[in-house]
Design a protein around this motif. Structure first.
Motif, mmCIF file in Angstrom:
data_model
loop_
_atom_site.group_PDB
_atom_site.id
_atom_site.type_symbol
_atom_site.label_atom_id
_atom_site.label_comp_id
_atom_site.label_asym_id
_atom_site.label_seq_id
_atom_site.Cartn_x
_atom_site.Cartn_y
_atom_site.Cartn_z
ATOM 1 N N PHE A 191 0.839 -1.202 0.000
ATOM 2 C CA PHE A 191 0.000 0.000 0.000
ATOM 3 C C PHE A 191 0.873 1.250 0.000
ATOM 4 O O PHE A 191 0.630 2.188 -0.779
ATOM 5 N N LEU A 192 1.879 1.275 0.874
ATOM 6 C CA LEU A 192 2.754 2.448 0.927
ATOM 7 C C LEU A 192 3.522 2.608 -0.378
ATOM 8 O O LEU A 192 3.703 3.732 -0.863
ATOM 9 N N ASP A 193 3.986 1.496 -0.950
ATOM 10 C CA ASP A 193 4.681 1.563 -2.240
ATOM 11 C C ASP A 193 3.814 2.276 -3.272
ATOM 12 O O ASP A 193 4.262 3.206 -3.955
ATOM 13 N N ALA A 194 2.561 1.815 -3.397
ATOM 14 C CA ALA A 194 1.658 2.360 -4.409
ATOM 15 C C ALA A 194 1.341 3.831 -4.129
ATOM 16 O O ALA A 194 1.314 4.661 -5.052
ATOM 17 N N HIS A 195 1.108 4.167 -2.853
ATOM 18 C CA HIS A 195 0.725 5.542 -2.516
ATOM 19 C C HIS A 195 1.898 6.500 -2.718
ATOM 20 O O HIS A 195 1.717 7.588 -3.283
ATOM 21 N N LEU A 196 3.065 6.110 -2.266
ATOM 22 C CA LEU A 196 4.229 6.985 -2.414
ATOM 23 C C LEU A 196 4.650 7.097 -3.873
ATOM 24 O O LEU A 196 5.147 8.146 -4.303
ATOM 25 N N LEU A 197 4.426 6.034 -4.638
ATOM 26 C CA LEU A 197 4.691 6.095 -6.068
ATOM 27 C C LEU A 197 3.756 7.101 -6.734
ATOM 28 O O LEU A 197 4.168 7.916 -7.577
ATOM 29 N N GLY A 198 2.475 7.055 -6.351
ATOM 30 C CA GLY A 198 1.502 7.989 -6.908
ATOM 31 C C GLY A 198 1.800 9.429 -6.567
ATOM 32 O O GLY A 198 1.479 10.352 -7.331
ATOM 33 N N LEU A 199 2.427 9.655 -5.408
ATOM 34 C CA LEU A 199 2.774 11.003 -4.992
ATOM 35 C C LEU A 199 4.094 11.486 -5.624
ATOM 36 O O LEU A 199 4.485 12.641 -5.444
ATOM 37 N N GLY A 200 4.740 10.573 -6.332
ATOM 38 C CA GLY A 200 6.023 10.917 -6.934
ATOM 39 C C GLY A 200 7.179 10.859 -5.962
ATOM 40 O O GLY A 200 8.286 11.313 -6.271
ATOM 41 N N ILE A 201 6.954 10.299 -4.793
ATOM 42 C CA ILE A 201 8.007 10.180 -3.779
ATOM 43 C C ILE A 201 8.948 9.034 -4.117
ATOM 44 O O ILE A 201 10.163 9.131 -3.972
ATOM 45 N N LEU A 202 8.365 7.925 -4.590
ATOM 46 C CA LEU A 202 9.162 6.791 -5.053
ATOM 47 C C LEU A 202 9.266 6.846 -6.560
ATOM 48 O O LEU A 202 8.303 7.203 -7.251
ATOM 49 N N PRO A 203 10.409 6.462 -7.102
ATOM 50 C CA PRO A 203 10.557 6.458 -8.577
ATOM 51 C C PRO A 203 9.761 5.321 -9.197
ATOM 52 O O PRO A 203 9.558 4.274 -8.586
ATOM 53 N N ALA A 204 9.265 5.557 -10.409
ATOM 54 C CA ALA A 204 8.540 4.512 -11.140
ATOM 55 C C ALA A 204 9.486 3.366 -11.453
ATOM 56 O O ALA A 204 10.662 3.581 -11.792
ATOM 57 N N ARG A 205 8.945 2.145 -11.342
ATOM 58 C CA ARG A 205 9.787 0.962 -11.597
ATOM 59 C C ARG A 205 9.631 0.488 -13.015
ATOM 60 O O ARG A 205 8.611 0.666 -13.625
#
Length: 206
Positions: A192-206
């Motif tokens: 869940f955190l992976d998906a949410h932080l990815l959506g916020l642009g905090i995590l880089p797209a894989r």
């Protein structure tokens, strides 16, 4: 023995009785859940009258609220120990720590959210503020990760993340439904955190 000594002994006895009542109430909630807590059972186990319980805490809500305060205080202390050097790791650490605390204190934490005051009285502001302070521990790492976001957005985001993590864990540990094994539950929270932080642009797209 003078009056001061007698008063001191009375205060000590009163304090011991208060702590004993709280210990019994906490134990019942922790092992059986809030719905199993009855004032007569607490009084009988404490070796005192129901009136004595009310005298110590004002009413039975007072007993439950005191236990709930201790629970949220313990939770906040545990969450506050999560390292803050890396804001992304801190967010994951807060979620994992919440999962661990919930798994160890499920009924006590449920009591914090499930308790309703008698006669529809409002819930005490101090406990609501304590819960909000626990939510707010997600605020600093989000500020570091989203420096251009305003305070209102960050506050709402921190509450949303905390509430979502709470919901995933609460349902996952609910024995009346299909309980999720702890390792799988940890994976779900992480995903869940992976998906949410990815959506916020905090995590880089894989």
């Amino acid at each position: 023995m003078n009056n001061v000594q007698e008063e001191s002994l009375r205060d000590q006895k009163k304090n011991r009785r208060r702590l004993h009542i709280l210990e019994i109430a906490r134990s019942i909630i922790a092992t059986k859940g809030l719905r199993s807590l009855k004032v007569r059972d607490v009084a009988e186990a404490a070796g005192c009258s129901v009136g004595s319980v009310y005298n110590e805490f004002g009413d039975f809500d007072g007993v439950i609220l005191t236990v709930n305060r201790e629970t949220v205080q313990a939770l906040t202390v545990r969450l506050g120990r999560v390292p803050a050097e890396d804001p992304v790791r801190q967010l994951y650490g807060l979620a994992e720590t919440y999962l661990e605390f919930f798994a160890d204190n499920a009924n006590l934490l449920r009591s914090l959210f499930e308790h309703r005051m008698e006669d529809d009285r409002p819930y005490p502001d101090d406990i609501l503020q304590m819960v909000m302070d626990a939510f707010a521990l997600m605020h600093p790492p989000l500020v570091r990760l989203l420096p251009d976001a305003d305070d209102v957005k960050i506050a709402l985001l921190s509450r949303t993340l905390f509430s979502a993590v709470h919901g995933i864990i609460s349902l996952g540990l609910e024995e009346r439904m299909v309980a999720v094994p702890p390792q799988m539950l940890r994976q779900q929270v992480t995903q869940f955190l992976d998906a949410h932080l990815l959506g916020l642009g905090i995590l880089p797209a894989r």
